[in-house]
Scaffold this motif. Structure first.
Motif, short mmCIF file in Angstrom:
data_model
loop_
_atom_site.label_atom_id
_atom_site.label_comp_id
_atom_site.label_asym_id
_atom_site.label_seq_id
_atom_site.Cartn_x
_atom_site.Cartn_y
_atom_site.Cartn_z
N SER A 20 -17.67 -37.86 -1.72
CA SER A 20 -16.75 -36.80 -2.12
C SER A 20 -16.31 -36.98 -3.58
N ALA A 21 -15.97 -38.20 -3.97
CA ALA A 21 -15.57 -38.48 -5.35
C ALA A 21 -16.73 -38.20 -6.30
N HIS A 22 -17.93 -38.58 -5.92
CA HIS A 22 -19.12 -38.32 -6.75
C HIS A 22 -19.34 -36.82 -6.92
N ARG A 44 -17.18 -34.29 -6.57
CA ARG A 44 -16.11 -33.70 -7.39
C ARG A 44 -16.32 -34.01 -8.88
N THR A 45 -16.66 -35.25 -9.16
CA THR A 45 -16.85 -35.68 -10.55
C THR A 45 -18.03 -34.97 -11.19
N CYS A 78 -19.44 -32.13 -10.34
CA CYS A 78 -19.15 -30.70 -10.50
C CYS A 78 -18.25 -30.46 -11.72
N GLU A 79 -17.25 -31.31 -11.90
CA GLU A 79 -16.35 -31.16 -13.04
C GLU A 79 -17.08 -31.42 -14.36
N ALA A 125 -12.93 -35.40 -18.18
CA ALA A 125 -13.22 -34.94 -16.81
C ALA A 125 -13.29 -36.11 -15.86
N ARG A 133 -9.77 -37.00 -15.00
CA ARG A 133 -9.17 -36.02 -14.08
C ARG A 133 -9.65 -36.23 -12.65
N THR A 134 -10.93 -36.45 -12.49
CA THR A 134 -11.47 -36.53 -11.12
C THR A 134 -11.37 -37.91 -10.50
N LEU A 135 -11.48 -38.94 -11.30
CA LEU A 135 -11.47 -40.28 -10.72
C LEU A 135 -10.07 -40.86 -10.61
N ALA A 191 -7.63 -39.06 -9.36
CA ALA A 191 -7.01 -38.36 -8.23
C ALA A 191 -7.03 -39.18 -6.97
#
Length: 128
Positions: free
Chosen positions: A19-21, A23-24, A26-27, A121, A124-126, A128
């Motif tokens: 999930s983290a991968h 999201r990251t 995509c961002e 980015a 922001r994503t990592l 969270a």
């Protein structure tokens, strides 16, 4: 309620990583898209910029392959596309004709510098 088994905890951890991968990536792709780059493109430009920081310095493709999460053929296609766009140059290694050198062009260096803030980015994503 029964406690989670070791297998269930492992699966949950694996899904969290995926999930983290996702999201990251995509961002990062969203931020890089207006510049005509994807995450793998930026990764190669970034490695070249740090591995060969001076204009004209080169990096062997086999060294890139060990650092980028792409197959050898996918990396070759990516480098060919970056070369076609004028961002890198390729040349044969004279000492070992099986080897190929890759170097950033000035256009590639400029684009790398322009999109370097994409690392925000990651924060922001990592974070969270």
């Amino acid at each position: 309620m029964a406690s989670k088994t070791a297998g269930a905890r492992l699966e949950e951890r694996w899904r969290d990583i995926l999930s983290a991968h996702a999201r990251t990536m995509c961002e990062i792709d969203r931020v890089l898209h207006p510049h005509g780059l994807g995450a793998s493109d930026f990764e190669v430009l970034d490695i070249l910029a740090t591995a060969a920081p001076e204009e004209g310095e080169q990096c062997r493709v086999q060294n890139l392959a060990g650092r980028v999460h792409l197959s050898q053929s996918a990396l070759s296609r990516l480098i060919a596309r970056l070369e076609k766009e004028g961002l890198v140059t390729r040349s044969v290694c004279m000492e070992d004709r099986r080897g190929v050198w890759v170097a950033l062009t000035s256009k590639g260096r400029d684009l790398h510098a322009q999109v370097l803030p994409q690392r925000a980015a990651l924060a922001r994503t990592l974070s969270a």
